[in-house]
Write a protein that holds these residues in place. Structure first.
Motif, PDB file in Angstrom:
ATOM      1  N   LEU A  17       0.813  -1.213   0.000  1.00 58.85           N
ATOM      2  CA  LEU A  17       0.000   0.000   0.000  1.00 58.85           C
ATOM      3  C   LEU A  17       0.844   1.259   0.000  1.00 58.85           C
ATOM      4  CD1 LEU A  17      -2.674  -1.157   2.610  1.00 58.85           C
ATOM      5  CD2 LEU A  17      -2.670  -1.451   0.115  1.00 58.85           C
ATOM      6  N   GLY A  18       2.096   1.150   0.418  1.00 53.90           N
ATOM      7  CA  GLY A  18       2.973   2.310   0.436  1.00 53.90           C
ATOM      8  C   GLY A  18       4.360   1.912   0.892  1.00 53.90           C
ATOM      9  N   ILE A  19       5.300   2.831   0.758  1.00 56.80           N
ATOM     10  CA  ILE A  19       6.652   2.622   1.294  1.00 56.80           C
ATOM     11  C   ILE A  19       6.621   2.716   2.814  1.00 56.80           C
ATOM     12  CG2 ILE A  19       9.012   3.528   1.365  1.00 56.80           C
ATOM     13  CD1 ILE A  19       8.272   2.126  -1.269  1.00 56.80           C
ATOM     14  N   ALA A  20       5.752   3.596   3.322  1.00 58.80           N
ATOM     15  CA  ALA A  20       5.580   3.692   4.770  1.00 58.80           C
ATOM     16  C   ALA A  20       5.188   2.317   5.315  1.00 58.80           C
ATOM     17  CB  ALA A  20       4.498   4.723   5.104  1.00 58.80           C
ATOM     18  N   GLY A  21       5.896   1.852   6.327  1.00 61.61           N
ATOM     19  CA  GLY A  21       5.631   0.542   6.902  1.00 61.61           C
ATOM     20  C   GLY A  21       6.618  -0.519   6.469  1.00 61.61           C
ATOM     21  N   LEU A  22       7.389  -0.264   5.421  1.00 65.91           N
ATOM     22  CA  LEU A  22       8.421  -1.211   5.017  1.00 65.91           C
ATOM     23  C   LEU A  22       9.681  -1.003   5.844  1.00 65.91           C
ATOM     24  CD1 LEU A  22       8.188  -1.199   1.113  1.00 65.91           C
ATOM     25  CD2 LEU A  22       7.027  -2.684   2.738  1.00 65.91           C
ATOM     26  N   GLU A  23      10.564  -1.952   5.760  1.00 64.11           N
ATOM     27  CA  GLU A  23      11.873  -1.869   6.386  1.00 64.11           C
ATOM     28  C   GLU A  23      12.936  -1.899   5.299  1.00 64.11           C
ATOM     29  OE1 GLU A  23      12.037  -5.237   8.929  1.00 64.11           O
ATOM     30  OE2 GLU A  23      10.690  -4.393  10.449  1.00 64.11           O
ATOM     31  N   GLN A 146       6.746   2.980  -8.040  1.00 60.01           N
ATOM     32  CA  GLN A 146       7.591   3.938  -8.753  1.00 60.01           C
ATOM     33  C   GLN A 146       8.835   4.254  -7.948  1.00 60.01           C
ATOM     34  OE1 GLN A 146       7.202   5.234 -11.983  1.00 60.01           O
ATOM     35  NE2 GLN A 146       9.334   5.798 -11.553  1.00 60.01           N
ATOM     36  N   ALA A 147       8.695   4.392  -6.633  1.00 62.67           N
ATOM     37  CA  ALA A 147       9.872   4.632  -5.796  1.00 62.67           C
ATOM     38  C   ALA A 147      10.833   3.460  -5.851  1.00 62.67           C
ATOM     39  CB  ALA A 147       9.438   4.909  -4.349  1.00 62.67           C
ATOM     40  N   LEU A 148      10.313   2.237  -5.894  1.00 63.05           N
ATOM     41  CA  LEU A 148      11.176   1.060  -6.017  1.00 63.05           C
ATOM     42  C   LEU A 148      11.882   1.040  -7.367  1.00 63.05           C
ATOM     43  CD1 LEU A 148       8.708  -1.482  -4.403  1.00 63.05           C
ATOM     44  CD2 LEU A 148      10.960  -0.865  -3.471  1.00 63.05           C
ATOM     45  N   LEU A 152      15.945   1.151  -7.800  1.00 64.56           N
ATOM     46  CA  LEU A 152      16.711   0.167  -8.571  1.00 64.56           C
ATOM     47  C   LEU A 152      17.559   0.851  -9.629  1.00 64.56           C
ATOM     48  CD1 LEU A 152      17.354  -2.794  -9.201  1.00 64.56           C
ATOM     49  CD2 LEU A 152      15.393  -2.790 -10.781  1.00 64.56           C
ATOM     50  N   THR A 153      16.987   1.846 -10.299  1.00 61.50           N
ATOM     51  CA  THR A 153      17.730   2.575 -11.332  1.00 61.50           C
ATOM     52  C   THR A 153      18.971   3.228 -10.744  1.00 61.50           C
ATOM     53  OG1 THR A 153      15.645   3.026 -12.485  1.00 61.50           O
ATOM     54  CG2 THR A 153      17.549   4.356 -13.101  1.00 61.50           C
ATOM     55  N   ILE A 154      18.826   3.876  -9.600  1.00 61.43           N
ATOM     56  CA  ILE A 154      19.967   4.536  -8.955  1.00 61.43           C
ATOM     57  C   ILE A 154      20.984   3.500  -8.487  1.00 61.43           C
ATOM     58  CG2 ILE A 154      20.700   5.947  -6.989  1.00 61.43           C
ATOM     59  CD1 ILE A 154      17.914   7.299  -7.133  1.00 61.43           C
ATOM     60  N   ARG A 155      20.517   2.446  -7.840  1.00 60.45           N
ATOM     61  CA  ARG A 155      21.445   1.455  -7.292  1.00 60.45           C
ATOM     62  C   ARG A 155      22.262   0.778  -8.379  1.00 60.45           C
ATOM     63  NH1 ARG A 155      19.888  -3.873  -3.697  1.00 60.45           N
ATOM     64  NH2 ARG A 155      19.665  -4.769  -5.794  1.00 60.45           N
ATOM     65  N   ARG A 156      21.661   0.551  -9.549  1.00 60.23           N
ATOM     66  CA  ARG A 156      22.405  -0.072 -10.647  1.00 60.23           C
ATOM     67  C   ARG A 156      23.489   0.854 -11.177  1.00 60.23           C
ATOM     68  NH1 ARG A 156      20.855  -4.319 -13.496  1.00 60.23           N
ATOM     69  NH2 ARG A 156      21.298  -3.336 -15.499  1.00 60.23           N
ATOM     70  N   ARG A 157      23.269   2.153 -11.111  1.00 55.67           N
ATOM     71  CA  ARG A 157      24.249   3.120 -11.598  1.00 55.67           C
ATOM     72  C   ARG A 157      25.294   3.471 -10.542  1.00 55.67           C
ATOM     73  NH1 ARG A 157      23.988   5.929 -16.509  1.00 55.67           N
ATOM     74  NH2 ARG A 157      22.457   4.909 -17.863  1.00 55.67           N
ATOM     75  N   ARG A 158      24.901   3.499  -9.278  1.00 52.43           N
ATOM     76  CA  ARG A 158      25.800   3.958  -8.217  1.00 52.43           C
ATOM     77  C   ARG A 158      26.195   2.875  -7.229  1.00 52.43           C
ATOM     78  NH1 ARG A 158      26.600   7.037 -11.420  1.00 52.43           N
ATOM     79  NH2 ARG A 158      26.263   9.297 -11.462  1.00 52.43           N
ATOM     80  N   GLY A 159      25.556   1.726  -7.313  1.00 56.95           N
ATOM     81  CA  GLY A 159      25.932   0.626  -6.438  1.00 56.95           C
ATOM     82  C   GLY A 159      25.264   0.652  -5.088  1.00 56.95           C
ATOM     83  N   THR A 160      24.759   1.803  -4.682  1.00 57.88           N
ATOM     84  CA  THR A 160      24.143   1.950  -3.371  1.00 57.88           C
ATOM     85  C   THR A 160      23.261   3.188  -3.371  1.00 57.88           C
ATOM     86  OG1 THR A 160      24.594   2.167  -0.987  1.00 57.88           O
ATOM     87  CG2 THR A 160      26.069   3.344  -2.494  1.00 57.88           C
ATOM     88  N   LEU A 161      22.391   3.275  -2.385  1.00 59.14           N
ATOM     89  CA  LEU A 161      21.615   4.496  -2.152  1.00 59.14           C
ATOM     90  C   LEU A 161      22.185   5.267  -0.965  1.00 59.14           C
ATOM     91  CD1 LEU A 161      18.017   2.983  -2.535  1.00 59.14           C
ATOM     92  CD2 LEU A 161      19.230   4.396  -4.189  1.00 59.14           C
ATOM     93  N   LEU A 184      11.458   6.233   0.938  1.00 61.26           N
ATOM     94  CA  LEU A 184      12.395   5.176   0.586  1.00 61.26           C
ATOM     95  C   LEU A 184      13.838   5.649   0.669  1.00 61.26           C
ATOM     96  CD1 LEU A 184      12.049   2.581  -2.242  1.00 61.26           C
ATOM     97  CD2 LEU A 184      14.215   3.736  -1.877  1.00 61.26           C
ATOM     98  N   MET A 185      14.133   6.784   0.065  1.00 58.34           N
ATOM     99  CA  MET A 185      15.525   7.245   0.010  1.00 58.34           C
ATOM    100  C   MET A 185      16.080   7.544   1.399  1.00 58.34           C
ATOM    101  SD  MET A 185      16.209   7.063  -3.215  1.00 58.34           S
ATOM    102  CE  MET A 185      15.236   6.897  -4.721  1.00 58.34           C
ATOM    103  N   THR A 186      15.294   8.192   2.248  1.00 50.10           N
ATOM    104  CA  THR A 186      15.783   8.486   3.599  1.00 50.10           C
ATOM    105  C   THR A 186      15.985   7.192   4.384  1.00 50.10           C
ATOM    106  OG1 THR A 186      13.501   8.872   4.337  1.00 50.10           O
ATOM    107  CG2 THR A 186      14.780  10.790   3.709  1.00 50.10           C
ATOM    108  N   MET A 187      15.078   6.248   4.192  1.00 55.48           N
ATOM    109  CA  MET A 187      15.195   4.971   4.886  1.00 55.48           C
ATOM    110  C   MET A 187      16.462   4.217   4.487  1.00 55.48           C
ATOM    111  SD  MET A 187      12.363   1.915   4.908  1.00 55.48           S
ATOM    112  CE  MET A 187      11.061   3.146   4.874  1.00 55.48           C
TER     113      MET A 187
END
Length: 314
Positions: A17-23, A146-148, A152-161, A184-187
Motif C-alpha cells: 500500500l505504500g513505502i511507509a511501513g516497510l523496512e 515507482q519509488a522502487l 533500482l535505477t539509482i542502485r544499478r548506476r551507483r551501487g548503493t543508495l 524510501l531514500m531516507t530509509m
C-alpha cells in the motif's frame, strides 16, 4: 513487521500500500529479486510462477507506464491479466467502491492493482477484498512501485543508495512519487532535498526528514541525483505558478542549472514529462546524465518482483 512487507522471506504480508511501513531489508529484497528479472524482462521471456493466478488492473486515472508495466510483468510471470476500465464498468452506473469490492471477491481475483485519485483508496480496498492489493498510486499519498523503480535505477548506476544526495524538484505538493521516494531514500541512507516554489511545498514538509529549498540552484549544488517532477495541473484547484515560462525560468532543469550538481549526476523523471516546463529536452535526452528511459525499463522488472514476492511466496 508493519503492514506492507514482502513474502515469507521478509515478513509475510499480503499487500503493498505504500513505502511507509516497510523496512530497509524488505526494500533491498525487492531490488535484489528485480535484478534477477531484468534480463527476462528485456528479452520478453516468461516464467510460470504465477500460472493460474488472476491479476486485475483497476485504474481510475489514466496511465501508460505503470499500467502497461504491470500488465507485462503479470503476463511474463504466467498470470491471467484483466484490465477493468471504470467508465465501462458498473461503477459508471453508480455502484459504490465497496459494492465493487464485493463483486471482485465473488470473482476470486488473486491480485488487484489499483490507481485512484483519492488518497487511501488502496487501503480501503485492502480491507474489503480477499485479493492482494497493490497501490499503483492513490491521490497525492503514495506510489510505492515507482519509488522502487527509481531506487533500482539509482542502485544499478551507483551501487548503493546510502550516502547519496538526492534532490527532488518540482510540484512536491501534489506528487505521490515525491512522498514515496522521500520515504524510501531516507530509509536507505540517502540525504534528500526537496525543492519547489513556496506555493508548491506541502505543509509540514520540514518534518519529513529532508532539507527544504525554494532556490533550485542551491538545491542542486553537489547533488548526486536530480529527480524532476511535473506540474500536476489536474490536481490543482487554483493557479500555483504565474506561467509555464516563469516556472521553467526558476524551476526548470536546463543544462546551466545542471552544472551545479555533481559532474556525473543522474537526471530522473517519473513521467510523463512536460518538456520546456520542468525539464529541457537537452537535459532529458542527454544520455551522459539522463536515466529516464532506464526508469521505464526497470518498471517491468520491479513489478515482476513485487508480484512474485506478494503472491507466490505468501
Amino acid at each position: 513487521m508493519a503492514e506492507g512487507g514482502f513474502g515469507r522471506r521478509i515478513g509475510c504480508r499480503r499487500h503493498l500500500l505504500g513505502i511507509a511501513g516497510l523496512e530497509p531489508r524488505a526494500i533491498a529484497g525487492v531490488l535484489d529479486l528485480a535484478e534477477t528479472y531484468i534480463s527476462l524482462a528485456r528479452q520478453g521471456g516468461a516464467r510460470d510462477v504465477l500460472r493460474g493466478r488472476t491479476v486485475l488492473n483497476l485504474f481510475f486515472e489514466s496511465s501508460t507506464r505503470t499500467r502497461t508495466s504491470f500488465e507485462l510483468a503479470a503476463k511474463r510471470l504466467g498470470a491471467d491479466v484483466i484490465a477493468m476500465s471504470p467508465p465501462a464498468s458498473a461503477m459508471s452506473k453508480g455502484e459504490s467502491l465497496l459494492d465493487t469490492a464485493t463483486t471482485l471477491n465473488a470473482m476470486a481475483i488473486d491480485v488487484l492493482v489499483v490507481r485512484h485519485d483519492q488518497s487511501g483508496t488502496a487501503a480501503l480496498l485492502a480491507q474489503n477484498v480477499d485479493a492482494t492489493v497493490i497501490n499503483a498510486g492513490d491521490g497525492a499519498h503514495e506510489h510505492p512501485t515507482q519509488a522502487l523503480v527509481d531506487a533500482l535505477t539509482i542502485r544499478r548506476r551507483r551501487g548503493t543508495l546510502a550516502g547519496l544526495t538526492v534532490a527532488i524538484c518540482g510540484d512536491v505538493m501534489h506528487s505521490r512519487v515525491a512522498r514515496s521516494n522521500v520515504r524510501l531514500m531516507t530509509m536507505m541512507g540517502s540525504r534528500v532535498r526537496i525543492c519547489a516554489p513556496p506555493t508548491l511545498l506541502p505543509a509540514g514538509a520540514a518534518a519529513w526528514g529532508v532539507e527544504v529549498f525554494t532556490d533550485m540552484r542551491a538545491a542542486l549544488r553537489g547533488a548526486d541525483v536530480v529527480m524532476m517532477l511535473r506540474l500536476q495541473r489536474e490536481r490543482m484547484t487554483r493557479s500555483f505558478v504565474p506561467s509555464a515560462r516563469e516556472y521553467f525560468r526558476f524551476y526548470g532543469l536546463d543544462p546551466e542549472k545542471l552544472t551545479l550538481a555533481k559532474p556525473d549526476a543522474l537526471v530522473m523523471h517519473p513521467g510523463p514529462m512536460n518538456r520546456g516546463v520542468e525539464i529541457d529536452s537537452a537535459v532529458a535526452d542527454d544520455l551522459a546524465h539522463s536515466v529516464i528511459e532506464e526508469q521505464v525499463e526497470m518498471g517491468v522488472a520491479v513489478r515482476m518482483a513485487v508480484l512474485d514476492l506478494l503472491v507466490r511466496q505468501v
